[in-house]
Design a protein around this motif. Structure first.
Motif, PDB file in Angstrom:
ATOM      1  N   THR A  30       0.828  -1.202   0.000  1.00  0.00           N
ATOM      2  CA  THR A  30       0.000   0.000   0.000  1.00  0.00           C
ATOM      3  C   THR A  30       0.868   1.260   0.000  1.00  0.00           C
ATOM      4  N   PHE A  34       0.670   4.403  -2.874  1.00  0.00           N
ATOM      5  CA  PHE A  34       0.562   5.840  -2.649  1.00  0.00           C
ATOM      6  C   PHE A  34       1.869   6.586  -2.950  1.00  0.00           C
ATOM      7  N   GLU A  36       3.279   6.116  -5.678  1.00  0.00           N
ATOM      8  CA  GLU A  36       3.221   6.147  -7.143  1.00  0.00           C
ATOM      9  C   GLU A  36       4.372   5.368  -7.758  1.00  0.00           C
ATOM     10  N   VAL A  60      -9.061  -0.312  -5.350  1.00  0.00           N
ATOM     11  CA  VAL A  60      -9.080   1.001  -5.991  1.00  0.00           C
ATOM     12  C   VAL A  60     -10.103   0.969  -7.119  1.00  0.00           C
ATOM     13  N   VAL A 205      -6.456   8.530  -5.185  1.00  0.00           N
ATOM     14  CA  VAL A 205      -5.100   8.021  -5.018  1.00  0.00           C
ATOM     15  C   VAL A 205      -4.092   9.091  -5.439  1.00  0.00           C
ATOM     16  N   ARG A 208      -4.173  11.889  -2.743  1.00  0.00           N
ATOM     17  CA  ARG A 208      -3.542  11.465  -1.482  1.00  0.00           C
ATOM     18  C   ARG A 208      -2.032  11.328  -1.651  1.00  0.00           C
ATOM     19  N   SER A 209      -1.601  10.860  -2.809  1.00  0.00           N
ATOM     20  CA  SER A 209      -0.162  10.756  -3.063  1.00  0.00           C
ATOM     21  C   SER A 209       0.499  12.124  -3.022  1.00  0.00           C
TER      22      SER A 209
END
Length: 317
Positions: A30, A34, A36, A60, A205, A208-209
């Protein structure tokens, strides 16, 4: 970062509905999502490598394509090809399965080196070039690949250039007795990857990244990260090729995401120690003598962590 930590836990909990007794592995996977980055899952058959990849993708609400790598797979089968349209009498690009958010590459080392190299550009630059034109892939974009290191018949080792593009390499390991019992109980009641519901959207995603980039990494902690990577290049008779600057960047991103996952706006040396093995081990090329002595790259990273002193005080927090 409390909100990010809550979302992170939701994804981990969702994946753990299928992958039992492997919380550390699930959390690192995980973190990779996040951060990437791309993920390589390596272990013997039957330990849930593909299930982990599918569970992460199912968590996702985004596009997902699975590619079964085989010796006869061609690069165009992955990236796409130019096709002639009789109606318009023009050539047009027909996108391959790589044009999605999460690509599951099952048994990636069973494809030829030519086919494996088709992923080099898209994994690094997020685009595919065909006939002189570049086509961007959707964001977020993540390759989750699996490979079996035991059965080497009909397989091709991943080149160092491609291994370096994976942010992490994880090994599943055998489950504990209690975890294996939970797996059997889950199968008995029909619990499977197909039953998972997404807990986060693709655009979330990406957002949040971006939040994790705000995690503060003190100057002496950044120096510590660089020292860890530099130490991997100066181990005579064991390491033939150490981690590159791309490894330093990957380590920094993983550290930031792990800190955010714990609800912190600053990173600590413990974050670095927790992710260093997954981020750095697959980037090391061991010497032939070390391979004969059955030296494991993860053990080399552990020795580096013990030899490089961690900063005692983080300034600037």
């Amino acid at each position: 970062m409390a909100e990010f930590a809550a979302v992170f836990r939701d994804v981990v909990t969702n994946v753990e509905k299928v992958i039992r007794g492997k919380r550390d592995v699930v959390e690192l996977a995980t973190v990779c999502l996040f951060a990437e980055g791309h993920l390589l899952v390596e272990d013997v058959p039957g330990l849930g490598k593909t299930s982990l990849a599918r569970s992460l993708a199912a968590s996702v609400n985004a596009g997902c394509q699975r590619i079964q790598f085989t010796p006869d797979l061609l690069p165009a089968d992955i990236t796409g090809t130019m096709v002639y349209n009789q109606r318009t009498q023009e050539f047009g690009f027909r996108a391959g399965p790589v044009f999605t958010n999460i690509v599951i590459g099952d048994e990636i080392n069973r494809a030829s080196p030519k086919t494996q190299s088709a992923l080099l550009e898209v994994m690094e630059e997020g685009r595919v070039t065909s006939d002189g034109t570049s086509y961007p892939v959707p964001q977020p974009f993540m390759v989750v690949a699996t490979q079996n290191p035991i059965d080497m018949d009909g397989t091709y080792s991943l080149p160092e250039a491609q291994l370096d593009r994976f942010l992490m390499r994880l090994r599943m390991g055998y489950p504990s007795l209690d975890a294996e019992l939970e797996i059997l109980e889950g199968r008995q009641v029909g619990r499977a990857v197909d039953d998972l519901q997404p807990v986060i959207r693709a655009e979330d995603v990406v957002a949040r990244s971006a939040q994790t980039l705000a995690v503060h990494v003190a100057p002496n902690l950044r120096r510590y990260l660089v020292q860890l990577v530099a130490a991997s290049r100066t181990i005579p008779d064991i390491v033939r090729l150490g981690a590159s600057p791309r490894g330093s960047i990957a380590l920094l991103r993983a550290v930031q995401v792990r800190a955010a996952a714990h609800g912190r706006v600053f990173a600590t040396p413990d974050d670095a120690k927790a992710v260093a093995g997954a981020v750095l081990a697959h980037r090391l090329v061991l010497s032939p003598e070390a391979e004969l002595r059955r030296v494991v790259a993860e053990d080399v990273v552990d020795e580096i962590l013990q030899s490089v002193p961690s900063p005692r005080r983080l300034l600037g927090i």
